[in-house]
Motif scaffolding. Structure first.
Motif, PDB file in Angstrom:
ATOM      1  N   ILE A  72      19.985  28.103 -11.303  1.00 43.34           N
ATOM      2  CA  ILE A  72      19.272  28.360 -10.748  1.00 43.34           C
ATOM      3  C   ILE A  72      20.358  27.706  -9.277  1.00 43.34           C
ATOM      4  CG2 ILE A  72      17.011  27.647  -9.723  1.00 43.34           C
ATOM      5  CD1 ILE A  72      15.760  27.739 -12.213  1.00 43.34           C
ATOM      6  N   LEU A  73      20.109  27.107  -9.148  1.00 48.72           N
ATOM      7  CA  LEU A  73      21.087  26.071  -8.020  1.00 48.72           C
ATOM      8  C   LEU A  73      22.214  26.403  -7.821  1.00 48.72           C
ATOM      9  CD1 LEU A  73      20.321  22.314  -8.596  1.00 48.72           C
ATOM     10  CD2 LEU A  73      19.111  23.251  -7.004  1.00 48.72           C
ATOM     11  N   ASP A  74      22.919  27.111  -8.507  1.00 50.34           N
ATOM     12  CA  ASP A  74      23.921  27.780  -8.489  1.00 50.34           C
ATOM     13  C   ASP A  74      24.254  29.054  -8.685  1.00 50.34           C
ATOM     14  OD1 ASP A  74      25.998  25.697  -9.379  1.00 50.34           O
ATOM     15  OD2 ASP A  74      26.231  26.144 -11.274  1.00 50.34           O
ATOM     16  N   GLY A  75      23.098  29.893  -9.306  1.00 50.31           N
ATOM     17  CA  GLY A  75      22.997  31.223  -8.274  1.00 50.31           C
ATOM     18  C   GLY A  75      22.544  31.586  -6.981  1.00 50.31           C
ATOM     19  N   ALA A  76      21.638  29.984  -6.452  1.00 50.66           N
ATOM     20  CA  ALA A  76      20.768  29.746  -5.103  1.00 50.66           C
ATOM     21  C   ALA A  76      22.055  29.873  -4.050  1.00 50.66           C
ATOM     22  CB  ALA A  76      20.292  29.313  -4.730  1.00 50.66           C
ATOM     23  N   ILE A  77      22.467  28.477  -4.140  1.00 54.22           N
ATOM     24  CA  ILE A  77      23.811  28.912  -4.041  1.00 54.22           C
ATOM     25  C   ILE A  77      25.058  30.326  -3.413  1.00 54.22           C
ATOM     26  CG2 ILE A  77      26.060  27.143  -3.589  1.00 54.22           C
ATOM     27  CD1 ILE A  77      24.520  25.137  -4.634  1.00 54.22           C
ATOM     28  N   ALA A  78      24.979  30.877  -4.624  1.00 52.77           N
ATOM     29  CA  ALA A  78      25.915  32.503  -4.805  1.00 52.77           C
ATOM     30  C   ALA A  78      25.033  32.870  -4.078  1.00 52.77           C
ATOM     31  CB  ALA A  78      26.283  32.634  -6.300  1.00 52.77           C
ATOM     32  N   ARG A  79      24.030  33.343  -3.980  1.00 52.68           N
ATOM     33  CA  ARG A  79      23.903  34.553  -3.426  1.00 52.68           C
ATOM     34  C   ARG A  79      22.784  34.301  -2.216  1.00 52.68           C
ATOM     35  NH1 ARG A  79      21.011  38.797  -5.905  1.00 52.68           N
ATOM     36  NH2 ARG A  79      21.910  38.123  -7.899  1.00 52.68           N
ATOM     37  N   TYR A  80      22.390  33.247  -1.557  1.00 47.58           N
ATOM     38  CA  TYR A  80      21.622  33.325  -0.249  1.00 47.58           C
ATOM     39  C   TYR A  80      22.538  34.055   0.991  1.00 47.58           C
ATOM     40  CZ  TYR A  80      17.588  30.382  -2.313  1.00 47.58           C
ATOM     41  OH  TYR A  80      16.446  30.123  -2.773  1.00 47.58           O
ATOM     42  N   PRO A  81      23.948  33.600   1.210  1.00 46.77           N
ATOM     43  CA  PRO A  81      24.748  33.006   2.130  1.00 46.77           C
ATOM     44  C   PRO A  81      24.751  35.403   1.944  1.00 46.77           C
ATOM     45  CG  PRO A  81      25.619  31.515   0.800  1.00 46.77           C
ATOM     46  CD  PRO A  81      24.657  32.334  -0.149  1.00 46.77           C
ATOM     47  N   GLU A  82      24.071  36.125   0.728  1.00 47.42           N
ATOM     48  CA  GLU A  82      24.164  37.370   1.195  1.00 47.42           C
ATOM     49  C   GLU A  82      23.567  38.151   1.741  1.00 47.42           C
ATOM     50  OE1 GLU A  82      27.342  38.311   0.620  1.00 47.42           O
ATOM     51  OE2 GLU A  82      28.147  36.639   0.313  1.00 47.42           O
ATOM     52  N   VAL A  83      22.223  37.256   1.741  1.00 48.12           N
ATOM     53  CA  VAL A  83      21.034  38.259   1.850  1.00 48.12           C
ATOM     54  C   VAL A  83      20.322  37.494   3.701  1.00 48.12           C
ATOM     55  CG1 VAL A  83      20.629  37.305  -0.788  1.00 48.12           C
ATOM     56  CG2 VAL A  83      18.711  35.993   1.364  1.00 48.12           C
ATOM     57  N   GLU A  84      19.769  39.046   3.710  1.00 45.22           N
ATOM     58  CA  GLU A  84      19.082  38.512   5.133  1.00 45.22           C
ATOM     59  C   GLU A  84      17.934  37.752   5.539  1.00 45.22           C
ATOM     60  OE1 GLU A  84      15.349  41.348   7.944  1.00 45.22           O
ATOM     61  OE2 GLU A  84      16.907  41.560   5.752  1.00 45.22           O
ATOM     62  N   TRP A  85      18.308  36.247   6.137  1.00 44.75           N
ATOM     63  CA  TRP A  85      17.609  35.315   5.766  1.00 44.75           C
ATOM     64  C   TRP A  85      16.112  34.617   6.291  1.00 44.75           C
ATOM     65  CZ3 TRP A  85      19.791  31.885   3.014  1.00 44.75           C
ATOM     66  CH2 TRP A  85      18.877  30.620   3.199  1.00 44.75           C
ATOM     67  N   THR A  86      15.455  36.291   5.658  1.00 44.17           N
ATOM     68  CA  THR A  86      13.815  36.173   6.009  1.00 44.17           C
ATOM     69  C   THR A  86      13.199  35.633   4.576  1.00 44.17           C
ATOM     70  OG1 THR A  86      14.068  38.291   5.120  1.00 44.17           O
ATOM     71  CG2 THR A  86      13.904  38.117   7.540  1.00 44.17           C
ATOM     72  N   ALA A  87      12.045  35.633   4.943  1.00 43.01           N
ATOM     73  CA  ALA A  87      11.137  34.347   3.768  1.00 43.01           C
ATOM     74  C   ALA A  87      10.972  35.755   3.008  1.00 43.01           C
ATOM     75  CB  ALA A  87       9.357  33.808   4.489  1.00 43.01           C
ATOM     76  N   ASP A  88      10.906  37.110   3.097  1.00 44.48           N
ATOM     77  CA  ASP A  88      10.154  37.820   1.692  1.00 44.48           C
ATOM     78  C   ASP A  88      11.725  37.874   1.088  1.00 44.48           C
ATOM     79  OD1 ASP A  88       7.516  38.246   2.439  1.00 44.48           O
ATOM     80  OD2 ASP A  88       8.314  40.011   3.217  1.00 44.48           O
ATOM     81  N   ALA A  89      12.964  38.322   2.567  1.00 47.50           N
ATOM     82  CA  ALA A  89      14.462  38.578   1.388  1.00 47.50           C
ATOM     83  C   ALA A  89      14.160  37.425   0.137  1.00 47.50           C
ATOM     84  CB  ALA A  89      15.513  38.226   2.092  1.00 47.50           C
ATOM     85  N   LEU A  90      14.389  36.022   0.740  1.00 48.38           N
ATOM     86  CA  LEU A  90      14.642  35.080   0.255  1.00 48.38           C
ATOM     87  C   LEU A  90      13.606  35.416  -0.990  1.00 48.38           C
ATOM     88  CD1 LEU A  90      14.962  32.300   2.777  1.00 48.38           C
ATOM     89  CD2 LEU A  90      16.559  32.780   1.438  1.00 48.38           C
ATOM     90  N   LYS A  91      11.860  35.482  -1.001  1.00 48.65           N
ATOM     91  CA  LYS A  91      12.317  35.848  -2.164  1.00 48.65           C
ATOM     92  C   LYS A  91      12.472  35.925  -2.927  1.00 48.65           C
ATOM     93  CE  LYS A  91       6.591  36.072  -3.626  1.00 48.65           C
ATOM     94  NZ  LYS A  91       5.584  37.186  -2.991  1.00 48.65           N
ATOM     95  N   ASP A  92      12.610  37.920  -2.507  1.00 50.69           N
ATOM     96  CA  ASP A  92      13.055  39.178  -3.690  1.00 50.69           C
ATOM     97  C   ASP A  92      14.733  37.345  -3.850  1.00 50.69           C
ATOM     98  OD1 ASP A  92      11.343  40.038  -3.164  1.00 50.69           O
ATOM     99  OD2 ASP A  92      12.539  41.560  -1.621  1.00 50.69           O
ATOM    100  N   ALA A  93      15.803  37.242  -3.771  1.00 55.11           N
ATOM    101  CA  ALA A  93      17.022  36.470  -3.768  1.00 55.11           C
ATOM    102  C   ALA A  93      16.264  36.132  -5.178  1.00 55.11           C
ATOM    103  CB  ALA A  93      17.645  36.092  -2.773  1.00 55.11           C
ATOM    104  N   THR A  94      15.665  35.045  -4.677  1.00 56.53           N
ATOM    105  CA  THR A  94      14.987  33.921  -5.714  1.00 56.53           C
ATOM    106  C   THR A  94      14.829  34.050  -7.255  1.00 56.53           C
ATOM    107  OG1 THR A  94      14.363  31.534  -4.130  1.00 56.53           O
ATOM    108  CG2 THR A  94      13.957  31.326  -5.422  1.00 56.53           C
TER     109      THR A  94
END
Length: 458
Positions: free
Chosen positions: A379-401
């Motif tokens: 989970i931590l590795d996935g978030a580290i890899a995916r978060y830089p690629e998403v729009e930095w908003t609460a909704d986008a972060l929820k979907d990415a998580t």
């Protein structure tokens, strides 16, 4: 002589980069010193990556730094007719041509030639293709002679024409490419000085070919600024370094201190002074005095400059500005914290991780999470890899998580977000996670995720 006209032309595809801020500052200083005009232009031709919030972020960051603009913002997305007319003229004059080569075609021909540094080889120059939809349009570059220009920072810059490739100026979908739009806008807006990063030095040759092919007359003055490296000597990278102006604003730096420090990245007054008023910068700045060597961004040095500014504030002003910073930080989460807190002390404790350099990790909760969550590392590795690629908003972060959890075999969002909450806040309970991440910012979020991930290493 007419007053100079300068511009800053960021793309709204991410947060406002500290290097772009330095470039904006140098343009602004020269314009103010010479009684010229500072133009804001938004280069938003990349429709897939543009975001309205990034446009707002550009304007907010410039205002925060005190870099007021005289014209604009102009938007390239609203100027398509100018670019289409320029491309039609180049085609009609035989200075551009249509091309249907795919990147795979170009690579295959290069491989067949044994060319280890492949680029477009002019294959479609004389095929006489119509510039229909689905075909790229390329500039026809001379094969002989050299391209040269005088740069205020680097002196004479020359390149053999044989090494200047036939640049694509229109995409296959009909949209203009960066350099074509850049040249047309500079000419239309009568930009007299092009001051930008040295990573653009090479494409200035193609810029000038487009300029001359369109018959725009006297060329602008060029000044290319050295790139900014981190304190390890590597180019600043959003994946590795804290590069967004917003991060320093949110961390509590004073805008006048950041502006002062940015002015010293590649330029300095003629003595050992490091603290300068904006009036002193305007009076003393010279593009010709910008150094060619890469500048080094050292946050510890900027902290020292910021400390000087803080100490110089009258106490009442210091308190007022500190309160304003706290208010701005609390505002996005105020309602949620209010609902959950029983005392003001609890309210502060719930959100203290937003203000601390590092969260205070609840070791018992961490041990429980390690014991019960086998997918913790994934989970931590996935978030580290995916978060830089998403729009930095609460909704986008929820979907990415949620996506990170599914990839790690954790279907429930609550279970997937628990390790992330613990990593960034040090606790298992607190304000809504995704709104908290949006406030915390990408760089600080990634730093805390990486720190938590390092805890799992033997």
């Amino acid at each position: 002589m007419t007053a100079p006209r300068l511009r800053i032309a960021p793309s709204p595809t991410g947060y406002f980069h500290i290097g772009t801020a330095r470039t904006a500052l140098f343009n602004w200083l020269y314009a103010r010193q010479q009684g010229g005009t500072f133009v804001l232009r938004i280069e938003d031709t990349d429709r897939a990556r543009n975001r309205d919030e990034h446009i707002a972020g550009i304007e907010a960051a410039l205002r925060w730094l005190g870099l007021d603009w005289d014209e604009g913002p102009y938007f390239q997305s609203q100027r398509g007719g100018l670019y289409a007319s320029a491309i039609e003229k180049l085609l009609a004059d035989g200075k551009a041509y249509a091309c249907d080569c795919t990147p795979e075609d170009v690579q295959a021909r290069a491989k067949a030639r044994g060319d280890k540094t492949p680029g477009y080889d002019g294959f479609c120059r004389d095929r006489g293709l119509e510039a229909t939809s689905g075909r790229v349009v390329r500039l026809r570059t001379p094969d002989e002679g050299e391209s040269a220009y005088d740069d205020l920072v680097y002196g004479r810059v020359a390149k053999p024409m044989v090494n200047v490739l036939d640049l694509a100026i229109r995409k296959s979908n009909g949209d203009p490419l960066f350099l074509l739009a850049n040249v047309v806008d500079d000419a239309d807006m009568a930009i007299s000085h092009v001051v930008r990063g040295s990573d653009h030095m090479d494409n200035t040759h193609s810029y000038l070919l487009i300029w001359e092919a369109l018959g725009y007359g006297p060329r602008p003055v060029f000044a290319h600024l050295p790139l900014i490296n981190n304190d390890a000597g590597k180019k600043l990278s959003k994946r590795r370094d804290k590069v967004a102006v917003e991060d320093y604003r949110d961390a509590g730096y004073l805008p006048e201190a950041v502006r002062n420090y940015l002015a010293l990245l590649g330029w300095a007054p003629g003595d050992d002074r490091e603290i300068l008023t904006v009036e002193q910068m305007v009076a003393e700045f010279r593009l010709e005095d910008v150094k060619r060597a890469p500048a080094t961004f050292d946050e510890r040095k900027m902290q020292s400059v910021n400390a000087e500014y803080l100490r110089a504030l009258p106490v009442e002003v210091f308190v007022e500005r500190a309160q304003g910073w706290l208010r701005d930080r609390w505002a996005p989460l105020g309602a949620e914290v209010q609902e959950r807190a029983r005392t003001l002390g609890e309210a502060v404790a719930m959100a203290d991780f937003l203000f601390l350099p590092e969260p205070h990790m609840d070791e018992k909760e961490w041990a429980k999470e390690v014991a019960k969550q086998p997918a913790l590392a994934a989970i931590l590795d996935g978030a580290i890899a995916r978060y830089p690629e998403v729009e930095w908003t609460a909704d986008a972060l929820k979907d990415a998580t949620a996506a990170v959890g599914e990839e790690a075999g954790v279907a429930q969002l609550g279970k997937a977000q628990a390790p992330i909450r613990l990593a960034v806040s040090g606790r298992r309970v607190g304000p809504p996670l995704f709104e908290s991440l949006a406030v915390l910012g990408l760089d600080r979020t990634l730093a805390r995720l990486r720190s938590a991930r390092a805890r799992l290493e033997p």
